[in-house]
Design a protein around this motif. Structure first.
Motif, short mmCIF file in Angstrom:
data_model
loop_
_atom_site.label_atom_id
_atom_site.label_comp_id
_atom_site.label_asym_id
_atom_site.label_seq_id
_atom_site.Cartn_x
_atom_site.Cartn_y
_atom_site.Cartn_z
N HIS A 131 0.84 -1.20 0.00
CA HIS A 131 0.00 0.00 0.00
C HIS A 131 0.87 1.25 0.00
N SER A 132 0.45 2.23 -0.77
CA SER A 132 1.06 3.56 -0.73
C SER A 132 -0.03 4.55 -0.35
N ASN A 169 -2.62 7.49 0.09
CA ASN A 169 -3.27 8.40 -0.86
C ASN A 169 -3.08 7.93 -2.30
N SER A 170 -3.44 6.69 -2.52
CA SER A 170 -3.34 6.08 -3.84
C SER A 170 -4.54 5.15 -4.03
N ARG A 171 -4.54 4.42 -5.12
CA ARG A 171 -5.64 3.47 -5.36
C ARG A 171 -5.73 2.40 -4.29
N SER A 172 -4.65 2.14 -3.59
CA SER A 172 -4.70 1.10 -2.55
C SER A 172 -5.38 1.58 -1.27
N THR A 173 -5.64 2.88 -1.16
CA THR A 173 -6.34 3.39 0.03
C THR A 173 -7.70 2.73 0.18
N ARG A 174 -8.37 2.49 -0.93
CA ARG A 174 -9.69 1.86 -0.85
C ARG A 174 -9.60 0.42 -0.34
N ILE A 213 3.90 -0.63 3.76
CA ILE A 213 3.91 0.69 3.14
C ILE A 213 5.08 0.76 2.15
N VAL A 214 4.76 1.12 0.91
CA VAL A 214 5.78 1.26 -0.13
C VAL A 214 5.58 2.59 -0.85
N THR A 215 6.61 3.02 -1.56
CA THR A 215 6.48 4.21 -2.37
C THR A 215 6.16 3.82 -3.80
N ILE A 216 5.57 4.75 -4.53
CA ILE A 216 5.26 4.56 -5.95
C ILE A 216 5.58 5.84 -6.69
N PRO A 217 5.84 5.77 -7.99
CA PRO A 217 5.97 7.01 -8.77
C PRO A 217 4.61 7.70 -8.85
N ARG A 218 4.59 9.02 -8.64
CA ARG A 218 3.35 9.78 -8.65
C ARG A 218 3.23 10.60 -9.93
N ALA A 244 -8.53 7.11 5.75
CA ALA A 244 -8.06 8.50 5.70
C ALA A 244 -7.11 8.79 6.85
N ALA A 245 -7.46 8.32 8.05
CA ALA A 245 -6.59 8.54 9.21
C ALA A 245 -5.29 7.75 9.07
N PHE A 246 -5.38 6.54 8.55
CA PHE A 246 -4.19 5.70 8.36
C PHE A 246 -3.22 6.38 7.39
N ASP A 247 -3.77 6.88 6.29
CA ASP A 247 -2.91 7.54 5.30
C ASP A 247 -2.31 8.83 5.84
N ALA A 248 -3.08 9.56 6.64
CA ALA A 248 -2.54 10.79 7.22
C ALA A 248 -1.38 10.47 8.15
N GLU A 249 -1.49 9.36 8.85
CA GLU A 249 -0.42 8.96 9.78
C GLU A 249 0.81 8.45 9.07
N HIS A 250 0.61 7.72 7.96
CA HIS A 250 1.73 7.06 7.28
C HIS A 250 2.20 7.75 6.00
N GLY A 251 1.58 8.88 5.68
CA GLY A 251 1.90 9.52 4.42
C GLY A 251 3.02 10.52 4.45
N ALA A 252 3.52 10.83 5.64
CA ALA A 252 4.58 11.86 5.73
C ALA A 252 5.87 11.39 5.09
#
Length: 199
Positions: A6-7, A9-14, A32-37, A191-199
């Motif tokens: 999962h990255s 704020n991406s398609r995997s958020t759903r 948690i992985v990174t992807i090209p944006r 949304a909360a998970f991504d806010a926590e792990h998106g930094a």
């Protein structure tokens, strides 16, 4: 063992949202992985086994599952107690599978091309237009809160997601449905998970 790559704020958020709604967060590891944006940020992550470096990507006991619609159908069937799938034999199964396939084959291509500002008569003839999508969804939701009736399913989770991302279309029946879907425990958790792990 099941792992979701999962990255935030991406398609995997759903898919993170789905795991919460399925009460399966303790059964699926989230890596948690990174992807090209699209904006040029991010990069392909060597820890991500997806052959294209994309997300979501699910691995169950060494077996890969890719594409959101396939992952969502698989997980909903793997954890049936939550009632987000439609089992074989249920008369609504055909419509449920059709919505999942329509998302992958029509909705996402149309909305991505529209977001990129690409327009051509061949696109409309092959896939339909954004207005066609809205008309189909508005007709389905005209007399019911969710795509298959009174019960929220994984089809609602998948189909509402691009409107949660790109913005509601301004059609009352669709906008109200998107709001209902975004108010689900899974959507709030993701949304909360991504806010926590998106930094």
């Amino acid at each position: 063992m099941i792992t979701l790559y999962h990255s935030p704020n991406s398609r995997s958020t759903r898919v993170v949202a789905l795991l919460k709604d399925l009460d399966a967060l303790d059964k699926v590891a989230i890596e948690i992985v990174t992807i090209p944006r699209q904006d040029g940020s991010g990069a392909r992550d060597p820890r991500n086994p997806h052959p294209d470096g994309k997300v979501p990507f699910l691995v169950q006991d060494g077996h890969p599952i890719w594409e959101s619609s396939a992952i969502i159908q698989h997980l909903a069937e793997l954890f049936p107690a939550a009632g987000l799938g439609v089992p074989v034999g249920d008369p609504r199964r055909g419509a449920y599978l059709s919505w999942l396939a329509w998302y992958a084959g029509v909705v996402e291509p149309v909305l991505v091309l529209q977001a990129l500002g690409l327009d051509h008569p061949g696109i409309a003839k092959t896939f339909r237009t954004g207005d066609d999508l809205k008309a189909r969804l508005a007709a389905a939701l005209a007399d019911r809160p969710y795509l298959l009736g009174d019960r929220y399913t994984a089809a609602d989770l998948l189909l509402h997601s691009p409107y949660a991302w790109f913005g509601k279309p301004g059609v009352p029946a669709i906008d109200a449905w998107v709001d209902r879907c975004m108010d689900r425990p899974g959507a709030r958790y993701a949304a909360a998970f991504d806010a926590e792990h998106g930094a």
